[in-house]
Design an enzyme around this catalytic site. Structure first.
Site, PDB file in Angstrom:
ATOM      1  N   ASP A  45       0.819  -1.225   0.000  1.00  0.00           N
ATOM      2  CA  ASP A  45       0.000   0.000   0.000  1.00  0.00           C
ATOM      3  C   ASP A  45       0.852   1.275   0.000  1.00  0.00           C
ATOM      4  OD1 ASP A  45      -2.017  -1.925   0.476  1.00  0.00           O
ATOM      5  OD2 ASP A  45      -1.883  -1.628   2.635  1.00  0.00           O
ATOM      6  N   GLU A 204     -11.212  -0.886  -3.521  1.00  0.00           N
ATOM      7  CA  GLU A 204     -10.522  -0.172  -2.438  1.00  0.00           C
ATOM      8  C   GLU A 204      -9.394   0.691  -3.006  1.00  0.00           C
ATOM      9  OE1 GLU A 204      -9.162  -3.435  -0.074  1.00  0.00           O
ATOM     10  OE2 GLU A 204      -7.587  -4.008  -1.474  1.00  0.00           O
TER      11      GLU A 204
END
Length: 323
Positions: A45, A204
């Protein structure tokens, strides 16, 4: 039997050409050898940005089943190639009273001469503040900025976009995308003005950039444990939408040895129309959705402003910041 020498020479030339072409193509489409990750270890991420004359990456610390990391680190580089670990900048058990684990997917913004760090902690979104991009960061609220349950879906994956006029917007959400304008203090917002929507394929990791007056909302499709994890995007004339999804294949996806490529961020080289995308992939070899590594690839646009497919096998060359 008489041999037609002219025909034979032509045939040999054709075979040689095919073999040469095959050799060239083999080099172009080699999917067995990917560039090494830019950060040493398992990190996911990644949020990439630039402050001054250095690039920074703020990642999730990976390597635990269930993603149970408890702290955040910062990495810096003068050129996108050589990265230095700046150490832990926020430790949940030490620095928070309301969450101790699941430290995920941070982002950062600079405004009011301070650095504002947004992050997921135990499926809430928090904010921390520092005078330096390398921290340490302190919790100014003593509670989440956005508590879990504020909107349907998981309250994770924050991203902050600061527009040219100084207005700041917070994007977040798994299962649906949410956006709200942050107040001037950068640590509060009006929850009654949250806009929620779900582009086709959205899962997401929302991320927003602006180029030539167009707002690009990018996101991850599928699940991070799925080898098909990939990046798509939509465009708008406003930071709060509505957004129209771009047609065609994903902007970024795995191929060959690269699997699960997604949950990205994008950085522009100051003063240039030059862009790079940071993302994670399954660790090579033997990686999975809990063991991921951070990579960077060039990201380009065509003449009409469409984002071109990213080549996850293209190696990043050193970039200098002239600012």
């Amino acid at each position: 039997m008489m041999i037609n020498t002219t025909y034979t020479k032509g045939l040999l030339a054709l075979i040689a050409g095919v073999m040469l072409s095959g050799s060239v193509n083999a080099q172009v489409v080699d999917t067995l050898n990917a560039p090494p990750p830019v950060l040493k270890g398992v990190y996911a991420d990644p949020n990439i940005t630039v402050f001054g004359k250095r690039f920074y990456i703020y990642p999730t610390t990976d390597g635990t089943e269930g993603w149970l990391s408890t702290s955040f680190t910062c990495w810096s580089s003068p050129n996108l190639v050589d990265w230095k670990n700046e150490g832990v900048i926020l430790d949940l058990p030490r620095d928070l009273t309301w969450a101790k684990e699941r430290a995920w997917a941070p982002t950062i913004a600079f405004k009011n001469n301070k650095y504002y760090y947004y992050y997921s902690a135990n499926v809430n979104i928090g904010v921390a503040v520092s005078d330096k991009p390398t921290g340490p960061f302190k919790d100014p609220l003593g509670k989440p900025l956005i508590p879990k349950g504020t909107r349907p879906g998981q309250t994770i994956d924050p991203m902050v976009f600061v527009d040219d006029d100084g207005a700041a917007y917070l994007y977040w959400g798994q299962g649906q995308c949410n956006v709200a304008k942050l107040n001037e203090d950068m640590v509060s917002l009006d929850t009654s003005k949250i806009i929620s929507f779900k582009p086709t394929g959205y899962n997401e990791g929302p991320f927003v950039i602006k180029r030539k007056g167009i707002y690009y909302l990018m996101w991850s499709e599928y699940d991070t444990r799925d080898p098909r994890y990939s990046i798509a995007y939509a465009t708008s004339a406003s930071p709060m939408g509505p957004f129209k999804k771009a047609a065609g294949f994903p902007v970024l996806k795995g191929k060959g040895v690269v699997k699960g490529a997604g949950h990205h961020s994008v950085v522009q080289v100051p003063g240039k129309d030059e862009w790079y995308i940071a993302y994670h992939r399954f660790k090579i070899p033997d990686g999975d959705g809990y063991n991921r590594e951070t990579c960077i690839s060039p990201m380009r646009f065509d003449a009409q402003g469409h984002i071109l497919p990213v080549n996850v096998f293209e190696k990043v060359k050193a970039v200098s910041i002239k600012k």
